[in-house]
Design a protein around this motif. Structure first.
Motif, PDB file in Angstrom:
ATOM      1  N   GLU A  54       0.839  -1.187   0.000  1.00 39.24           N
ATOM      2  CA  GLU A  54       0.000   0.000   0.000  1.00 39.24           C
ATOM      3  C   GLU A  54       0.882   1.248   0.000  1.00 39.24           C
ATOM      4  OE1 GLU A  54      -3.674  -1.751   2.712  1.00 39.24           O
ATOM      5  OE2 GLU A  54      -2.184  -0.433   3.632  1.00 39.24           O
ATOM      6  N   LEU A  55       0.344   2.328  -0.547  1.00 40.71           N
ATOM      7  CA  LEU A  55       1.016   3.615  -0.535  1.00 40.71           C
ATOM      8  C   LEU A  55       0.114   4.599   0.198  1.00 40.71           C
ATOM      9  CD1 LEU A  55       3.414   5.370  -1.419  1.00 40.71           C
ATOM     10  CD2 LEU A  55       2.186   5.800  -3.572  1.00 40.71           C
ATOM     11  N   HIS A  56       0.664   5.146   1.277  1.00 35.54           N
ATOM     12  CA  HIS A  56      -0.059   6.100   2.125  1.00 35.54           C
ATOM     13  C   HIS A  56       0.562   7.481   1.976  1.00 35.54           C
ATOM     14  CE1 HIS A  56      -2.197   2.978   4.561  1.00 35.54           C
ATOM     15  NE2 HIS A  56      -1.211   2.248   4.065  1.00 35.54           N
ATOM     16  N   PHE A  57      -0.225   8.492   2.319  1.00 40.44           N
ATOM     17  CA  PHE A  57       0.221   9.878   2.230  1.00 40.44           C
ATOM     18  C   PHE A  57      -0.115  10.574   3.537  1.00 40.44           C
ATOM     19  CE2 PHE A  57      -1.346   8.225  -1.754  1.00 40.44           C
ATOM     20  CZ  PHE A  57      -0.244   8.371  -2.581  1.00 40.44           C
ATOM     21  N   SER A  58       0.852  11.319   4.056  1.00 31.75           N
ATOM     22  CA  SER A  58       0.646  12.032   5.310  1.00 31.75           C
ATOM     23  C   SER A  58       0.853  13.519   5.112  1.00 31.75           C
ATOM     24  CB  SER A  58       1.621  11.512   6.377  1.00 31.75           C
ATOM     25  OG  SER A  58       1.466  12.254   7.581  1.00 31.75           O
ATOM     26  N   ARG A  59       0.097  14.304   5.862  1.00 29.96           N
ATOM     27  CA  ARG A  59       0.264  15.751   5.834  1.00 29.96           C
ATOM     28  C   ARG A  59       1.385  16.204   6.757  1.00 29.96           C
ATOM     29  NH1 ARG A  59      -3.656  19.039   7.432  1.00 29.96           N
ATOM     30  NH2 ARG A  59      -4.535  17.570   8.903  1.00 29.96           N
ATOM     31  N   CYS A  60       2.057  15.250   7.423  1.00 27.71           N
ATOM     32  CA  CYS A  60       3.202  15.584   8.274  1.00 27.71           C
ATOM     33  C   CYS A  60       4.331  14.595   8.007  1.00 27.71           C
ATOM     34  CB  CYS A  60       2.816  15.608   9.745  1.00 27.71           C
ATOM     35  SG  CYS A  60       2.222  14.049  10.382  1.00 27.71           S
ATOM     36  N   THR A  61       5.538  14.951   8.432  1.00 25.87           N
ATOM     37  CA  THR A  61       6.730  14.182   8.061  1.00 25.87           C
ATOM     38  C   THR A  61       7.210  13.198   9.115  1.00 25.87           C
ATOM     39  OG1 THR A  61       8.203  15.902   8.910  1.00 25.87           O
ATOM     40  CG2 THR A  61       7.553  16.055   6.581  1.00 25.87           C
ATOM     41  N   ARG A  64       3.685  10.040  14.652  1.00 29.94           N
ATOM     42  CA  ARG A  64       2.418   9.536  14.221  1.00 29.94           C
ATOM     43  C   ARG A  64       1.974  10.355  13.031  1.00 29.94           C
ATOM     44  NH1 ARG A  64      -3.080  10.384  14.989  1.00 29.94           N
ATOM     45  NH2 ARG A  64      -2.852  12.134  16.341  1.00 29.94           N
ATOM     46  N   TYR A  65       1.811   9.668  11.862  1.00 29.50           N
ATOM     47  CA  TYR A  65       1.392  10.319  10.641  1.00 29.50           C
ATOM     48  C   TYR A  65      -0.103  10.631  10.688  1.00 29.50           C
ATOM     49  CZ  TYR A  65       5.808   8.413   8.926  1.00 29.50           C
ATOM     50  OH  TYR A  65       7.129   8.086   8.771  1.00 29.50           O
ATOM     51  N   THR A  66      -0.540  11.488   9.786  1.00 23.81           N
ATOM     52  CA  THR A  66      -1.973  11.777   9.677  1.00 23.81           C
ATOM     53  C   THR A  66      -2.654  10.618   8.940  1.00 23.81           C
ATOM     54  OG1 THR A  66      -1.630  12.985   7.602  1.00 23.81           O
ATOM     55  CG2 THR A  66      -1.665  14.289   9.638  1.00 23.81           C
ATOM     56  N   TRP A  67      -3.904  10.397   9.262  1.00 22.43           N
ATOM     57  CA  TRP A  67      -4.724   9.377   8.600  1.00 22.43           C
ATOM     58  C   TRP A  67      -5.985  10.037   8.055  1.00 22.43           C
ATOM     59  CZ3 TRP A  67      -4.318   4.158   7.525  1.00 22.43           C
ATOM     60  CH2 TRP A  67      -3.158   3.535   7.995  1.00 22.43           C
ATOM     61  N   ALA A 116       3.629  18.945   3.073  1.00 18.59           N
ATOM     62  CA  ALA A 116       3.704  18.248   4.357  1.00 18.59           C
ATOM     63  C   ALA A 116       4.350  19.142   5.422  1.00 18.59           C
ATOM     64  CB  ALA A 116       4.491  16.956   4.218  1.00 18.59           C
ATOM     65  N   PHE A 117       3.793  19.086   6.609  1.00 18.28           N
ATOM     66  CA  PHE A 117       4.259  19.835   7.769  1.00 18.28           C
ATOM     67  C   PHE A 117       5.442  19.097   8.396  1.00 18.28           C
ATOM     68  CE2 PHE A 117       4.061  20.433  12.392  1.00 18.28           C
ATOM     69  CZ  PHE A 117       4.082  21.815  12.498  1.00 18.28           C
ATOM     70  N   ALA A 118       6.484  19.819   8.747  1.00 18.30           N
ATOM     71  CA  ALA A 118       7.650  19.205   9.402  1.00 18.30           C
ATOM     72  C   ALA A 118       7.312  18.975  10.871  1.00 18.30           C
ATOM     73  CB  ALA A 118       8.870  20.098   9.260  1.00 18.30           C
ATOM     74  N   GLY A 119       6.997  17.745  11.208  1.00 21.13           N
ATOM     75  CA  GLY A 119       6.608  17.371  12.566  1.00 21.13           C
ATOM     76  C   GLY A 119       5.627  16.218  12.513  1.00 21.13           C
ATOM     77  N   ASN A 120       4.999  15.928  13.661  1.00 17.62           N
ATOM     78  CA  ASN A 120       4.052  14.811  13.722  1.00 17.62           C
ATOM     79  C   ASN A 120       2.608  15.316  13.703  1.00 17.62           C
ATOM     80  OD1 ASN A 120       3.292  15.496  16.397  1.00 17.62           O
ATOM     81  ND2 ASN A 120       5.024  14.357  17.213  1.00 17.62           N
ATOM     82  N   ALA A 121       1.656  14.398  13.751  1.00 19.64           N
ATOM     83  CA  ALA A 121       0.244  14.750  13.634  1.00 19.64           C
ATOM     84  C   ALA A 121      -0.213  15.670  14.759  1.00 19.64           C
ATOM     85  CB  ALA A 121      -0.608  13.481  13.603  1.00 19.64           C
ATOM     86  N   GLU A 122       0.279  15.447  15.971  1.00 16.70           N
ATOM     87  CA  GLU A 122      -0.118  16.294  17.091  1.00 16.70           C
ATOM     88  C   GLU A 122       0.400  17.720  16.914  1.00 16.70           C
ATOM     89  OE1 GLU A 122       1.293  13.228  17.498  1.00 16.70           O
ATOM     90  OE2 GLU A 122      -0.502  12.150  18.162  1.00 16.70           O
ATOM     91  N   GLU A 123       1.643  17.831  16.453  1.00 19.80           N
ATOM     92  CA  GLU A 123       2.217  19.162  16.221  1.00 19.80           C
ATOM     93  C   GLU A 123       1.499  19.869  15.072  1.00 19.80           C
ATOM     94  OE1 GLU A 123       6.778  18.189  17.692  1.00 19.80           O
ATOM     95  OE2 GLU A 123       6.155  17.664  15.655  1.00 19.80           O
ATOM     96  N   LEU A 124       1.133  19.130  14.048  1.00 17.95           N
ATOM     97  CA  LEU A 124       0.372  19.706  12.943  1.00 17.95           C
ATOM     98  C   LEU A 124      -0.980  20.217  13.437  1.00 17.95           C
ATOM     99  CD1 LEU A 124      -0.279  20.352   9.987  1.00 17.95           C
ATOM    100  CD2 LEU A 124      -0.917  17.942   9.701  1.00 17.95           C
TER     101      LEU A 124
END
Length: 134
Positions: A54-61, A64-67, A116-124
């Motif tokens: 599978e190929l996933h995409f996250s709004r953060c780098t 915990r990635y975004t879902w 993508a935001f530099a950080g994790n999902a919580e920081e985003l």
């Protein structure tokens, strides 16, 4: 595109070009999916990660990635499916075309998605709340 996102895409492209099981129909389908997704500017700015064909995409780098973005997977017969954004979401499409699968994901991106935001999902989330978008 950030250096982190670019490096992640390069890792995935390399992985796709050197499949662990070259005799598997999933290998070529996965490689095609990755190449087509990388060619799509709306997805190329997102952080890619993969697992289970599978190929996933996250709004953060960072994990915990975004879902909150659909993802693409390969089927045993070399076709593709689109699901998500979470594992509990229903399958939204099956297709023989990587281009169709990638377009479906790109056309359904959340508003104001990327780069993508530099950080994790919580920081985003905190960043978006501070900017009045959360």
């Amino acid at each position: 595109m950030t250096d982190t996102v670019d490096a992640a895409w390069q890792r995935i492209l390399t992985l796709a070009d050197e499949p662990a099981r070259p005799d598997s129909p999933l290998s070529e389908a996965f490689a095609e999916m990755v190449r087509v997704a990388h060619a799509e500017p709306r997805l190329r700015g997102l952080y890619p990660w993969s697992g289970m064909w599978e190929l996933h995409f996250s709004r953060c780098t960072e994990q915990r990635y975004t879902w909150d973005i659909l993802y693409i997977g390969t089927l045993a017969d070399g076709r593709y499916y689109v699901e998500g954004p979470s594992r509990n979401s229903p399958r939204t499409a099956e297709t023989e075309s990587a281009r169709v699968a990638v377009a479906r994901v790109a056309d359904r991106l959340p508003p104001a998605c990327g780069p993508a935001f530099a950080g994790n999902a919580e920081e985003l989330a905190a960043h978006e709340t501070a900017r009045g978008r959360g």
